[in-house]
Design an enzyme around this catalytic site. Structure first.
Site, PDB file in Angstrom:
ATOM      1  CB  SER A 182      -8.467 -56.969 -79.081  1.00  0.00           C
ATOM      2  OG  SER A 182      -9.523 -57.366 -80.083  1.00  0.00           O
ATOM      3  CE1 TYR A 195      -6.418 -51.790 -78.985  1.00  0.00           C
ATOM      4  CE2 TYR A 195      -7.796 -52.571 -80.415  1.00  0.00           C
ATOM      5  CZ  TYR A 195      -7.436 -52.606 -79.169  1.00  0.00           C
ATOM      6  OH  TYR A 195      -7.973 -53.486 -78.008  1.00  0.00           O
TER       7      TYR A 195
END
Length: 290
Positions: A182, A195
């Site tokens: 990401s 995350y």
């Protein structure tokens, strides 16, 4: 730094979902999983791919685009059965085989079973796409419980270790492993500490695994999406934030899964035969120098 442009379409309606994984079927508008103008060129003809989180979002887009390029697909997912069945039908509409594997890949035994099922039903395994993930925003590190931390790491990075371990005996020279990281791995995210940490770990995992498998001629790469319109978004953020999601990137809008899937095709095919240990960045124009 690229200049931000105005969004190319109206801001989406406010919406939210109560739990993860989210459901694609109830999103408004529905994500675009493949461009109508996309023409397959047989780049993955005869290959078999196992895709985690393959029921919806980026996973669905990758599954359908792989199928259009000639691959059969094993779709691994947690419990989004209706979305998964729809994705399987979309793969079959492309003239390819699809199998569904509903399981929790945070457990190593589940990863072993998923790989065995893929090889048994589809005959081989050539491409592993580690895509499944979850995220739980918190305002402070003080709010992240041990249970949340463990679940996030088990789903987002442990599962990648487990799945690669299970798949490796079935892979051969020319096989490809592709991991979804990401943009948050590069620029951080104050409300997604755990995350973002897993996504950073995925970058290091990708680079290290690429070196580890170079002698076996198995390539390992990653894709680091920016804001993409997937079920994870309404299942994560409040409705007001969902409405404006992605409007802060230079291109001024969230991306569609179809705009990410072609990165996976490139990394899975011989077009990227000289790439390993690398990360592609479909992120709406944000420069992260990664």
């Amino acid at each position: 730094m690229p200049q931000k442009t105005k969004p190319s379409r109206p801001i989406r309606p406010k919406q939210s979902q109560r739990r993860q994984p989210g459901r694609e079927k109830i999103m408004t508008p529905r994500p675009i999983f493949i461009r109508k103008t996309y023409r397959g060129a047989g780049k993955l003809q005869g290959k078999v791919a196992l895709i985690t989180g393959g029921d919806s979002g980026i996973g669905r887009a990758v599954a359908v685009t792989f199928a259009r390029e000639g691959a059969d697909v094993a779709i691994c997912y947690l419990n989004e059965h209706e979305d998964a069945r729809e994705t399987a039908q979309l793969v079959e509409d492309e003239g390819r085989k699809a199998i569904l594997v509903a399981t929790d890949l945070a457990k190593e035994s589940a990863c072993v079973k998923a790989v065995k099922r893929t090889v048994k039903d589809l005959g081989r395994l050539d491409i592993v796409v580690n895509n499944a993930a979850m995220q739980f925003p918190q305002k402070s590190i003080l709010d992240i419980t041990e249970q949340q931390l463990d679940r996030t790491f088990r789903t987002n990075i442990y599962a990648m270790f487990f799945l690669v371990k299970a798949a490796l005996p079935h892979l051969r020279a020319g096989s490809s492993i592709i991991n979804t990281t990401s943009v948050t791995a590069y620029r951080g995210s104050p409300e997604l500490l755990d995350y973002s940490s897993t996504k950073g770990a995925i970058v290091s995992f990708t680079r290290s695994l690429a070196h580890s498998l170079v002698s076996q001629k198995i390539r390992v790469n990653a894709v680091a999406p920016g804001p993409i319109w997937t079920p994870l978004i309404p299942a994560t953020f409040p409705a007001k934030k969902v409405q404006k999601f992605g409007s802060d990137v230079p291109l001024g809008r969230a991306g569609e899964p179809a705009e990410v899937a072609t990165c996976f095709v490139f990394l899975a095919s011989e077009d990227s035969s000289y790439l390993s240990g690398q990360v592609l960045h479909p992120n709406g124009g944000e420069i992260v120098n990664g």
